[in-house]
Design an enzyme around this catalytic site. Structure first.
Site, PDB file in Angstrom:
ATOM      1  N   GLY A   1       1.154  -1.336  -0.158  1.00 52.97           N
ATOM      2  CA  GLY A   1       0.050  -0.184   0.325  1.00 52.97           C
ATOM      3  C   GLY A   1       0.847   1.111  -0.084  1.00 52.97           C
TER       4      GLY A   1
ATOM      5  N   GLY B   1      -0.291   4.682  -0.950  1.00 51.90           N
ATOM      6  CA  GLY B   1      -1.419   5.557   0.210  1.00 51.90           C
ATOM      7  C   GLY B   1      -1.251   6.258   0.012  1.00 51.90           C
TER       8      GLY B   1
ATOM      9  N   ILE C   1      -1.693  -7.683  -3.475  1.00 49.86           N
ATOM     10  CA  ILE C   1      -1.279  -8.010  -1.709  1.00 49.86           C
ATOM     11  C   ILE C   1      -2.305 -10.082  -2.162  1.00 49.86           C
ATOM     12  CG2 ILE C   1      -0.693  -6.964  -0.795  1.00 49.86           C
ATOM     13  CD1 ILE C   1      -3.453  -6.953   0.817  1.00 49.86           C
TER      14      ILE C   1
ATOM     15  N   TYR D   1     -14.931  -2.496   6.967  1.00 45.25           N
ATOM     16  CA  TYR D   1     -13.916  -2.506   7.479  1.00 45.25           C
ATOM     17  C   TYR D   1     -13.266  -2.143   8.850  1.00 45.25           C
ATOM     18  CZ  TYR D   1      -9.943   1.437   7.224  1.00 45.25           C
ATOM     19  OH  TYR D   1      -9.267   2.259   7.896  1.00 45.25           O
TER      20      TYR D   1
ATOM     21  N   LYS E   1     -10.932  -4.705  10.335  1.00 44.52           N
ATOM     22  CA  LYS E   1      -9.519  -4.386  10.746  1.00 44.52           C
ATOM     23  C   LYS E   1      -9.565  -5.096  12.218  1.00 44.52           C
ATOM     24  CE  LYS E   1      -7.526  -1.039   8.504  1.00 44.52           C
ATOM     25  NZ  LYS E   1      -6.178  -1.311   7.971  1.00 44.52           N
TER      26      LYS E   1
HETATM   27  N1  SER Z   1      -9.865   6.865   7.979  1.00 43.99           N
HETATM   28  C1  SER Z   1     -10.454   5.478   7.897  1.00 43.99           C
HETATM   29  C2  SER Z   1     -12.001   5.730   7.093  1.00 43.99           C
HETATM   30  O1  SER Z   1     -12.152   6.636   7.278  1.00 43.99           O
HETATM   31  C3  SER Z   1     -10.693   5.570   9.568  1.00 43.99           C
HETATM   32  O2  SER Z   1      -9.525   4.225   9.237  1.00 43.99           O
HETATM   33  O3  SER Z   1     -12.447   5.517   6.125  1.00 43.99           O
END
Ligand code: SER
Length: 344
Positions: A11, A14, A55, A154, A158
């Site tokens: 990544g 980014g 990945i 997400y 995580k």
């Molecule tokens: N900044 C990230 C998001 O908004 C949160 O980890 O997805």
């Protein structure tokens, strides 16, 4: 084939990768990168080798194992929270299966070299799920082990990877004959929303803050999707990079957790707008609340308790909100979008 201990960064194109490559390269650390997007040319010059790919490509990871002696992994590749809600299966593949691939990569490399591979993982405030605004207000600065019930794909990804990392570090193949765990030295940070002067984010739910600042500097209109009273924690990118480097450099014996909260400041969306207007009086900012993205923001904490990070490895962000705006964001973003005096 290089036998020099090398850092692998996924990544890398980014937002975090941008700042981290600069700092690691300045420290003379050999870096190889893996990203689906190519690096900006100025950054590409600072790395030993750039692999362009996924990945999820096991063959590509095998090639990296064969060619480099990796002793440290910064696994930054991920789909952020807003994008993940539109493609949850892909998010799971990239965010969880991708992380599993990298953990397995680190385990194998650690086994073959007979030493621990440091594995840095950026987690997020998205792992929290506060059920109501009243609970959020009462909770204040949330400690690591409370409210770990995310509402987003997400956040679930995580949280799941935090557990996978801890598993590889401490319990990997616990029923096998010989000791297998301990090859991966997994260390994670739960980042708040990050604001960088160098890059604009894409696909996140905390993006309203950086989007508002970058739009004002470019002289563009911006409709903020968050209510003015929305409050979540943020951090300036240089402090995020510092926190990563401090955590990775800390002696293992000092660490009491595998994943730490890190905070810096927590302005409301209205306070961010006021700061942007003070710096750019002509800014054209309106509010058009996106109720669905707002619900995600309302489920994230107003701030985080980062006492453990401060005590164990000296987390000490340089910037509060006022100094982040005054000394970092506004001057650097202004410079970035300034018309080139020699230009057409
Ligand atoms: N900044 C990230 C998001 O908004 C949160 O980890 O997805």
């Amino acid at each position: 084939m290089s036998r020099v201990p090398t850092t692998l960064m996924t990544g890398s194109s980014g937002e975090i990768g941008h700042g981290l490559i600069e700092r690691l390269a300045a420290a003379g650390k050999p870096i190889v990168t893996l990203d689906v997007n190519p690096l900006a040319p100025a950054l590409a010059r600072k790395v030993r080798k750039e692999f362009t790919g996924s990945i999820l490509d096991a063959q590509l990871l095998d090639r990296i194992t064969a060619e480099y002696e990796v002793d440290c992994v910064f696994h930054l590749a991920a789909l952020l929270s807003t994008r993940s809600e539109f493609a949850p299966v892909l998010a799971h593949q990239v965010n969880v299966e991708g992380t599993l691939n990298l953990l397995e990569f680190a385990q194998k490399v650690g086994e073959s070299h007979g030493r621990r591979v440091t594995f840095f993982y950026p987690s997020s405030i998205a792992v929290y799920g506060l059920p109501t605004l009243a609970v959020k207000a009462a909770a204040g600065r949330v400690p690591e082990d409370a409210f770990n019930v995310p509402t987003t794909m997400y956040g679930a990804n995580k949280l799941s990877c935090e557990h996978l990392g801890r598993y590889y570090a401490l319990h990997y193949k616990q029923l096998s004959a010989g000791p297998a765990a301990g090859r991966v030295d997994f260390r994670g940070l739960r980042f708040p929303g990050l604001i960088s002067a160098a890059t604009a984010p894409s696909g996140g739910t905390s993006d309203y803050a950086p989007e508002m600042i970058h739009a004002a500097a470019k002289g563009e209109e911006y409709a903020c999707f968050a209510r003015p009273d929305t409050r979540i924690p943020f951090m300036a990118m240089p402090d995020a990079v510092d926190a990563i480097l401090r955590l990775v450099a800390a002696p293992a014996a000092r660490l009491t957790r595998s994943v730490y909260n890190v905070g810096a400041f927590a302005p409301s969306a209205g306070e961010i707008e006021a700061a942007v207007r003070a710096a750019f009086p002509a800014a054209h900012i309106t509010t058009e609340v996106d109720e669905k993205r707002q619900a995600i923001l309302d489920s994230w904490p107003a701030d985080v308790d980062d006492c453990a990070a401060r005590a164990d490895w000296g987390h000490a962000p340089r910037y509060d909100f006022a100094s982040a705006c005054r000394d970092y964001l506004i001057p650097r973003i202004r410079e970035r979008y300034a018309p080139n005096p020699q230009g057409p």
